[in-house]
Design an enzyme around this catalytic site. Structure first.
Site, PDB file in Angstrom:
ATOM      1  CD  GLU A 102      -2.903   1.412   0.700  1.00 35.98           C
ATOM      2  OE1 GLU A 102      -2.537   1.798  -0.578  1.00 35.98           O
ATOM      3  OE2 GLU A 102      -4.033   1.506   1.157  1.00 35.98           O
ATOM      4  CG  ASP A 103      -0.856   4.731  -1.447  1.00 32.50           C
ATOM      5  OD1 ASP A 103      -1.478   4.442  -0.650  1.00 32.50           O
ATOM      6  OD2 ASP A 103      -1.230   5.552  -2.257  1.00 32.50           O
ATOM      7  CG  ASP A 106      -4.978   9.167   6.633  1.00 32.74           C
ATOM      8  OD1 ASP A 106      -4.168   9.448   7.553  1.00 32.74           O
ATOM      9  OD2 ASP A 106      -5.937   9.712   6.137  1.00 32.74           O
ATOM     10  CG  PHE A 160      -3.102  15.565   1.022  1.00 33.99           C
ATOM     11  CD1 PHE A 160      -3.808  14.579   1.400  1.00 33.99           C
ATOM     12  CD2 PHE A 160      -2.685  15.797  -0.128  1.00 33.99           C
ATOM     13  CE1 PHE A 160      -4.370  13.619   0.371  1.00 33.99           C
ATOM     14  CE2 PHE A 160      -3.030  15.026  -1.398  1.00 33.99           C
ATOM     15  CZ  PHE A 160      -4.025  13.990  -1.046  1.00 33.99           C
ATOM     16  NE  ARG A 173      -2.835   7.986  -9.325  1.00 31.60           N
ATOM     17  CZ  ARG A 173      -3.191   7.746  -8.256  1.00 31.60           C
ATOM     18  NH1 ARG A 173      -2.418   7.380  -7.312  1.00 31.60           N
ATOM     19  NH2 ARG A 173      -4.541   7.746  -7.936  1.00 31.60           N
TER      20      ARG A 173
HETATM   21  P1  5GP Z   1      -7.157   5.312   5.177  1.00 31.91           P
HETATM   22  O1  5GP Z   1      -8.143   4.398   4.646  1.00 31.91           O
HETATM   23  O2  5GP Z   1      -6.172   4.516   5.833  1.00 31.91           O
HETATM   24  O3  5GP Z   1      -7.529   6.295   5.731  1.00 31.91           O
HETATM   25  O4  5GP Z   1      -6.528   5.985   3.692  1.00 31.91           O
HETATM   26  C1  5GP Z   1      -5.606   5.236   2.819  1.00 31.91           C
HETATM   27  C2  5GP Z   1      -5.686   5.901   1.478  1.00 31.91           C
HETATM   28  O5  5GP Z   1      -5.969   7.146   1.633  1.00 31.91           O
HETATM   29  C3  5GP Z   1      -4.346   5.810   1.135  1.00 31.91           C
HETATM   30  O6  5GP Z   1      -4.298   4.513   0.416  1.00 31.91           O
HETATM   31  C4  5GP Z   1      -4.571   6.767   0.108  1.00 31.91           C
HETATM   32  O7  5GP Z   1      -4.732   6.376  -1.156  1.00 31.91           O
HETATM   33  C5  5GP Z   1      -5.313   8.035   0.695  1.00 31.91           C
HETATM   34  N1  5GP Z   1      -4.379   9.036   1.608  1.00 31.91           N
HETATM   35  C6  5GP Z   1      -4.073   8.954   2.861  1.00 31.91           C
HETATM   36  N2  5GP Z   1      -3.140   9.875   3.097  1.00 31.91           N
HETATM   37  C7  5GP Z   1      -2.563  10.385   1.883  1.00 31.91           C
HETATM   38  C8  5GP Z   1      -1.801  11.678   1.725  1.00 31.91           C
HETATM   39  O8  5GP Z   1      -1.360  11.861   2.417  1.00 31.91           O
HETATM   40  N3  5GP Z   1      -1.657  11.868   0.496  1.00 31.91           N
HETATM   41  C9  5GP Z   1      -2.100  11.197  -0.539  1.00 31.91           C
HETATM   42  N4  5GP Z   1      -2.023  11.379  -1.863  1.00 31.91           N
HETATM   43  N5  5GP Z   1      -3.140  10.095  -0.381  1.00 31.91           N
HETATM   44  C10 5GP Z   1      -3.605   9.759   1.019  1.00 31.91           C
HETATM   45 MG    MG Z   2      -4.089   4.089  -1.569  1.00 28.88          MG
END
Ligand code: 5GP
Ligand code: MG
Length: 188
Positions: A102-103, A106, A160, A173
């Site tokens: 995963e990237d 959060d 972010f 990206r």
């Molecule tokens: P979660 O479900 O853990 O809240 O969020 C995960 C997804 O939100 C990540 O896979 C990503 O796609 C997006 N995301 C969360 N934080 C960031 C950020 O700082 N930058 C970007 N570009 N995407 C984020």
């Molecule tokens: Mg993602």
């Protein structure tokens, strides 16, 4: 919008990333040596595409590679937490060890949803390899499956970020580094 001048500050440079990804791959390769079966690396599209590409070419073990796409409803810089799988796996993961790539983690909602989805498919284990981790933002505990381990590249401060696969409105990206987007790019 979409150009490098929209970046306020670089957090992780191209060489920081190359070094950390190589160390992660060494760590994962040595953990995989104890597993007799091919492990399935599942990239979470689209954000993980660069990370998984850099990671797997440094893994010296038999692996298979696939992608899954998860979308959380909501727009802008916050996900609303309702996750939907919009593109499924091609590889049959039943009875397999999976490394979910995963990237960024959060709130943890996307990963938790994906992990329970894989669990329903009868995987033997799920590990997670997240390029970035924002532990201060976690709302849901990410529970691994079986002997799964949690790997992460860097801890990310609560900004972010974009680049190295990560987008804002599908842009940025392709940046080879991770940067903080100028807040005026998404507040206007
Ligand atoms: P979660 O479900 O853990 O809240 O969020 C995960 C997804 O939100 C990540 O896979 C990503 O796609 C997006 N995301 C969360 N934080 C960031 C950020 O700082 N930058 C970007 N570009 N995407 C984020
Ligand atoms: Mg993602």
């Amino acid at each position: 919008m979409g150009s490098e001048s929209d970046i306020e500050r670089i957090l992780f440079t191209e060489s920081d990333i190359a070094k950390r990804v190589s160390d992660l791959a060494t760590e994962i390769s040595s953990d995989l040596r104890s597993s007799a079966d091919a492990v399935v690396f599942v990239g979470v599209a689209t954000g993980a595409f660069l990370f998984i590409a850099d990671l797997v070419r440094r893994i010296h073990a038999p692996i298979t590679i696939d992608f899954i796409r998860a979308e959380s409803y909501g727009s802008g810089t916050e996900s609303c937490g309702e996750v939907r799988i919009s593109c499924d796996l091609k590889v049959d993961v039943t009875g397999k060890h999976v490394v979910l790539v995963e990237d960024i983690v959060d709130t943890g909602k996307t990963l938790s949803h994906l992990i329970s989805y894989l669990k329903k498919k009868g995987v033997s284990s799920v590990s997670v390899c997240a390029f970035l981790d924002k532990p201060s933002r976690r709302k849901v505990e990410v529970k691994l499956v079986g002997s799964g381990k949690f790997y992460s590249g860097f801890e990310c401060p609560d900004y972010f970020v974009v680049g190295y696969g990560m987008d804002y409105a599908e842009l940025y990206r392709n940046l080879p580094y991770v940067g903080i987007l100028k807040p005026e790019m998404y507040t206007k």
